[in-house]
Design an enzyme around this catalytic site. Structure first.
Site, short mmCIF file in Angstrom:
data_model
loop_
_atom_site.label_atom_id
_atom_site.label_comp_id
_atom_site.label_asym_id
_atom_site.label_seq_id
_atom_site.Cartn_x
_atom_site.Cartn_y
_atom_site.Cartn_z
N ASP A 154 0.92 -1.33 0.07
CA ASP A 154 -0.63 -0.07 -0.24
C ASP A 154 0.52 1.23 -0.15
OD1 ASP A 154 -2.73 1.09 0.47
OD2 ASP A 154 -1.74 1.93 2.25
N GLU A 165 0.93 -0.39 -5.35
CA GLU A 165 -0.48 0.81 -5.20
C GLU A 165 1.10 1.93 -5.33
OE1 GLU A 165 -3.30 3.20 -3.52
OE2 GLU A 165 -1.97 2.47 -1.70
#
Length: 729
Positions: free
Chosen positions: A408, A461
């Protein structure tokens, strides 16, 4: 151990400090010590005990211990080398147990050096609460990194949460260790830490394998029993996989996919029974779980975790999670975890100021705080911190057999000025904005996973144009296997949100993604981030009346499945959820009582079926020779068409999207093969809720050259629809 003047003022002062819960070397004054006359003097710190005795292995009393003038301290003597246990008389129970201060250090010095050098596997194997055998004695070894602490003690269910009772042994590198005998699985515990300035902090174990159900915050001693995996065949196939394979990911928030009869999250057993057959029936290849690492605040969706080694207790035990993964593998479904190494929250029981100093984070808030999220940033330049993060990644992959990590907020890691104005960030050693330590960490992460766990996915990401996110480390890249294509998502979703009458002026939002589509190994994400904060579900974001909204979304999803790149779809989109995603409630499953929603679900099922059956849709996902434009410039009609090629020579596929409500007849598209082409998917089919306009199943090419080919197809393009046609063999 020779005490060397055990009755001296210095030794007495040390004992008084230990008994008072102050800093000092507990092993120097507690436990067995050889006296000048060769006998053993045994000291035990047991605040609140009524009496103590020294017993042999059969429970026979060897000596009664005398209460010292120092509160909580008992002393007794035995012949030299006598083996003993303790009999402690508490107000409500008599306890017979071994003396933890008779044990030698258990962690090898070499392991401590490895942890200090940034070895994640060494940290994972040695820190936390680990079941060990001391001889034949079952025990739990507690170990924690707290380099600036003056004193660390284990407190928990096994000692009445008394911070004076079990001070730990300080080892090199700032690691503290204590072996406690006969601690049972399920016991709750924390560390009581005295900081350099004398404050007492009560902290959960950063390397705990299990935690209490939030809002409770204690760590839990996890089971020592090895899980009986049944996925050997899956694991062998994964390790051996070399050829491109379909990758279609169903993104799931486990606490809100479906709820139980009391509106509570499902446990892992129920999720296995309900989610796995559903995903299998829809044809997705993988489930991606929003973070299930333990996190205090459910409203963070898991993206502010504190327990990077523990599955959240919201769904049951760690073994329950292992059972879920095992069941996924038996069903042919991979499991990917959203994993957060970019930041952590500042909850008092967590990593923030862990030993009273900036331990896991930077001391300077210009480096150590995310102002946008009010969270703290890991200090990637500190080897013990990167070892902690690397060890977590290895724990999920090795211990839980996970098939991938989606990392993330990578962009926030890569740039020191992320979310900061001028003057609010610290340049790197070369004066630049790149976080060189984070880059080194990410390369170490992806490199170790690739070498130790072949076949495991690492997905970034990453929302910027950082070059080479998926390029090999040897070529200067970050080494991820995939990167989310945020640009494609933003451009195409914004296009689809427009009224069809206005789309012609924004046609490049559909085509621009192909300019860079093969610069990285992309995943096309329609994720949870697209259906929150008042936006509504994807269906609700489409323009027009209800019929047009459904038609738009069907056309969009089919365009996505045909577009180069692997696929990710957040739960609820597959059946057309209208509302925002709410992490505290179930998806709106009642919508499947209505035919248009069932049609949407059927379309997603058929898209995944096509992905598996048509190699041209996946073998060339990351190769320029797997794609060919046919119609890229028909902005006036909002039509685009392209060929997907199978680099291994299989049948090509033509995808055509008409993104206006106006149908087109006799629309000619050039194709690379003469002969029959079969319409294998049409989002305007009545099966999906469309108007059922199409091409009758099969078409023959005509010898009219177009788009660089000697032959072409004369097509009917349904309104607000995408069609697939595949060349016959």
């Amino acid at each position: 151990m020779a005490e060397g003047g055990g009755g001296s003022a210095v030794a007495l002062q040390d004992l008084q400090a230990i008994a008072a819960g102050l800093p000092g070397d507990a092993f120097a004054v507690l436990g067995p010590h050889v006296q000048a006359d060769g006998r053993l003097r045994v000291r035990v710190l047991a605040p609140g005990a009524e009496a103590l005795g020294l017993i042999d292995g059969r429970g026979k009393l060897l000596a009664r211990m005398q209460a010292s003038p120092i509160d909580g301290v008992f002393e007794g003597e035995l012949p030299a080398d006598a083996a003993y246990r303790l009999r402690i008389v508490w107000p409500d129970v008599v306890q017979e147990i071994e003396d933890p201060y008779a044990f030698a250090p258990q962690i090898d010095e070499s392991a401590l050096l490895q942890i200090g050098a940034g070895d994640g596997q060494a940290l994972r194997a040695n820190l936390g609460a680990r079941h060990v055998q001391v001889g034949e004695l079952p025990a739990v070894r507690f170990a924690v990194w707290a380099p600036h602490a003056q004193r660390v003690a284990v407190v928990g269910d096994f000692n009445g949460w008394e911070p004076r009772r079990h001070p730990m042994r300080q080892r090199s590198g700032g690691i503290w260790e204590l072996v406690l005998p006969r601690v049972e699985t399920g016991a709750r515990y924390k560390y009581a830490i005295i900081t350099a300035d004398g404050r007492v902090l009560l902290k959960a174990d950063p390397v705990a394998r299990q935690s209490e159900l939030p809002p409770a915050t204690a760590s839990v001693v996890a089971s020592a029993d090895a899980f009986a995996w049944t996925d050997a065949e899956w694991m062998a196939r994964r390790s051996a996989a070399a050829e491109p394979a379909p990758l279609s990911i169903y993104e799931v928030h486990a606490a809100s996919w479906r709820r139980d009869g009391h509106d509570q999250p499902l446990d892992w057993v129920s999720l296995a029974a309900q989610l796995i057959p559903y995903v299998q029936e829809l044809g997705f290849t993988h489930i991606e779980l929003l973070p299930i690492t333990e996190h205090p605040f459910g409203g963070s969706w898991g993206y502010q975790p504190l327990g990077l080694y523990a599955p959240t207790a919201r769904h049951g035990s760690p073994d329950g999670f292992a059972q879920f993964v095992d069941a996924c593998h038996r069903a042919g479904i991979g499991v990917i975890l959203d994993w957060v190494s970019a930041h952590f929250p500042d909850d008092a029981h967590g990593l923030s100021q862990f030993d009273g100093s900036a331990t896991y984070e930077h001391a300077d808030p210009r480096e150590g705080m995310h102002r946008d999220w009010n969270t703290l940033i890991y200090n990637y330049g500190r080897p013990e911190v990167t070892a902690y993060l690397l060890g977590s990644a290895m724990e999920w992959i090795a211990h839980y057999h996970l098939d991938g990590l989606r990392v993330d907020a990578v962009a926030s890691m890569l740039y020191r000025d992320y979310g900061r104005a001028e003057g609010e960030w610290v340049p790197n050693a070369h004066g630049g904005r790149e976080n060189l330590e984070a880059v080194a960490f990410l390369r170490q992460l992806t490199g170790e996973i690739a070498s130790q766990f072949p076949g495991v996915l690492t997905i970034a990401e990453e929302s910027t144009a950082w070059p080479g996110v998926t390029a090999p480390i040897s070529e200067g890249g970050l080494g991820f296997t995939h990167k989310w294509n945020m640009g494609w998502m933003h451009d195409t979703l914004h296009y689809m949100q427009r009224d069809p009458a206005a789309r012609a002026q924004h046609h490049s939002q559909l085509t621009f993604g192909l300019v860079y589509a093969f610069s990285e190994r992309f995943v096309l994400p329609l994720s949870h981030d697209e259906v929150v904060h008042g936006t509504g579900g994807l269906l609700g974001q489409m323009p027009g009346d209800d019929w047009r909204r459904f038609a738009n979304l069907r056309a969009y999803l089919a365009l996505m499945w045909a577009h180069p790149g692997d696929k990710l779809l957040f739960m609820g989109a597959e059946f057309g959820q209208w509302a925002d995603w709410n992490h505290d409630r179930s998806l709106d499953w009642h919508l499947l009582d209505h035919a248009p929603h069932r049609g949407m679900q059927q379309l997603v099922r058929d898209l995944n079926r096509a992905l598996r059956r048509v190699p041209a849709l996946y073998r060339g996902n990351h190769r320029a020779d797997g794609f060919e434009w046919s119609v890229a410039d028909d902005a006036r009609n909002s039509v685009l068409a392209f060929i997907r090629h199978d680099p291994d020579g299989g049948a090509p596929l033509l995808a055509v999207s008409n993104l206006t409500p106006q149908p087109h007849h006799d629309y000619r598209v050039g194709v690379p093969r003469a002969g029959g082409w079969r319409e294998i998917l049409n989002t305007d089919s009545a099966h999906y809720g469309g108007s059922n306009l199409g091409n009758g199943g099969r078409l023959l090419t005509e010898p009219t050259g177009m788009h660089g080919h000697a032959q072409s197809l004369r097509l009917t393009l349904p309104p607000l629809a995408t069609i697939y046609l595949q060349a016959e063999k």
